[in-house]
Design an enzyme around this catalytic site. Structure first.
Site, short mmCIF file in Angstrom:
data_model
loop_
_atom_site.label_atom_id
_atom_site.label_comp_id
_atom_site.label_asym_id
_atom_site.label_seq_id
_atom_site.Cartn_x
_atom_site.Cartn_y
_atom_site.Cartn_z
N THR A 140 -46.64 -5.56 30.33
CA THR A 140 -46.12 -6.13 29.08
C THR A 140 -45.29 -5.13 28.29
O THR A 140 -44.33 -5.51 27.62
CB THR A 140 -47.28 -6.65 28.22
OG1 THR A 140 -47.96 -7.69 28.93
CG2 THR A 140 -46.80 -7.21 26.90
N SER B 226 -49.59 -6.19 35.93
CA SER B 226 -50.70 -5.47 36.55
C SER B 226 -51.67 -6.39 37.28
O SER B 226 -52.52 -5.92 38.04
CB SER B 226 -51.46 -4.63 35.52
OG SER B 226 -52.14 -5.41 34.58
N THR C 131 -51.74 -4.38 30.89
CA THR C 131 -53.09 -4.29 30.32
C THR C 131 -54.17 -4.94 31.19
O THR C 131 -55.33 -4.54 31.13
CB THR C 131 -53.14 -4.95 28.93
OG1 THR C 131 -52.77 -6.34 29.04
CG2 THR C 131 -52.23 -4.24 27.95
N ASP C 132 -53.80 -5.93 32.01
CA ASP C 132 -54.81 -6.74 32.69
C ASP C 132 -55.72 -5.94 33.61
O ASP C 132 -56.92 -6.18 33.68
CB ASP C 132 -54.14 -7.88 33.48
CG ASP C 132 -53.64 -8.99 32.58
OD1 ASP C 132 -53.90 -8.93 31.36
OD2 ASP C 132 -53.00 -9.92 33.09
#
Length: 346
Positions: free
Chosen positions: A34, A81, A114-115
């Site tokens: 992101t 990710s 972030t995932d």
């Protein structure tokens, strides 16, 4: 008068040049996510394209970085990710080790989605062979959004990586002026800017007005003290996660056995509890030579050793991080006692 102005200008130039020479050298490795995302309009925070912006554009968006460090960038990948793989994180860790072995590199910052950031950062926490700072950062809003959080997070990450106090602390994760340890930090919210937390251990430091402050450290083994060496590894052992729930079926273990996995992490309810159906599946997997580790789906707490339950235990690692450690453990041994020891030490 002209001579006086010339002397003052010369002194200022020398002073500024001397200051610039003292700045640390930080390499930014970009993997997408992101923080490099682009949306159709500046109010859009969902449905955007992750990994749409290259590393040079990320760096150029934060000119203040040049006051903190000499920064260069490399593009390792440019993906969301959720699409991160063990092949990519192997490549990333090897590149970090290569960079940190150089005398003219003082630290590395990694931008990441972030995932699955908590998985990649923990992998590097176990495989980087240096005490120099390695700092992950990310964003919850795409780069094109109003009040995008990426630029400040990137500046904060470079600030942390440039600080001598950041050495010997393992891999760090920096977002929202807070510093987390890769061993403990995880994503706890789907969309909040303050999504990353360590539910029980808390943050280990913060950045206040450009100053880095630490108030705790990590006792678990990491980086230069880690036994895991990926230098000669081309492919990580296959490890799957199987989730426990009411009516959970035994056939999930049959599928794992059929696909020749080397390890299974069972995300059990509570303290890693196992149903009668999953217990049968675990025992079947163990008979097939598969190492099984019980973790908890609760998000915090320790899974204790329990002789009434099958398998090894993950200690306080969540299922995703337990998978990372089990992959690395299986790269050097199949001995269940040795592997259990790793879960207590790392």
């Amino acid at each position: 008068m002209k001579l006086k102005i010339f002397l003052i200008a010369t002194l200022l130039f020398v002073s500024n040049s001397s200051f610039a020479d003292k700045l640390p050298n930080i390499v930014i490795l970009a993997t997408g996510g992101t923080i490099a995302g682009s949306a159709a309009n500046d109010a859009q925070t969902v449905g955007y394209k992750a990994g749409a912006i290259g590393v040079e554009k990320l760096i150029n968006a934060v000119p203040e970085i040049n006051k903190v460090a000499h920064v260069t960038g490399e593009q390792i990948a440019n993906i969301g990710s959720e699409n991160m793989t063990s092949d990519v994180i192997l490549k990333l860790s090897n590149r970090v080790n290569d960079l940190l072995s150089k005398s003219d590199v003082d630290g590395v910052v990694i931008t990441h989605g972030t995932d699955t950031l908590d998985e990649t950062s923990y992998f590097l926490n176990l495989t980087v062979k240096s005490n120099k700072p390695v700092v992950f950062t990310a964003a919850m809003r795409p780069a094109t959004a109003i009040s995008a959080d990426g630029p400040m997070n990137l500046l904060s990450a470079v600030t942390v990586a440039s600080d001598k106090k950041s050495k010997n602390r393992g891999v760090l994760v920096v977002l929202n002026n807070k510093i987390g340890a890769a061993r403990f930090i995880t994503k706890t919210n789907t969309s909040s800017i303050d999504a990353f937390k360590a539910p029980e251990e808390g943050y280990i430091g913060s950045i206040i007005d450009g100053n880095v402050e630490y108030f705790s450290s990590v006792e678990k083994k990491h980086t230069s003290k880690s036994i895991f060496n990926i230098g000669g590894i081309e492919k990580m052992p296959s490890v799957d996660i199987i989730y426990g729930y009411q009516d959970d079926p035994e056939y999930m273990f049959d599928a794992a056995i059929k696909n020749n996995v080397k390890g299974i992490v069972f995300a059990g309810a509570g303290a890693g509890s196992v149903s009668v159906r999953s217990e049968a599946g675990i025992k079947k997997a163990q008979n097939a030579g598969i190492i099984v580790v019980r973790a908890s789906r609760t998000g915090s707490g320790i899974v204790p050793k329990d002789d009434t339950q099958p398998g090894l235990v993950s200690n306080s690692l969540n299922p995703a991080k337990a998978r990372i450690l089990l992959m690395l453990a299986l790269s050097i041994t199949n001995n269940d006692k040795e592997i259990q020891k790793f879960f207590y030490e790392y």
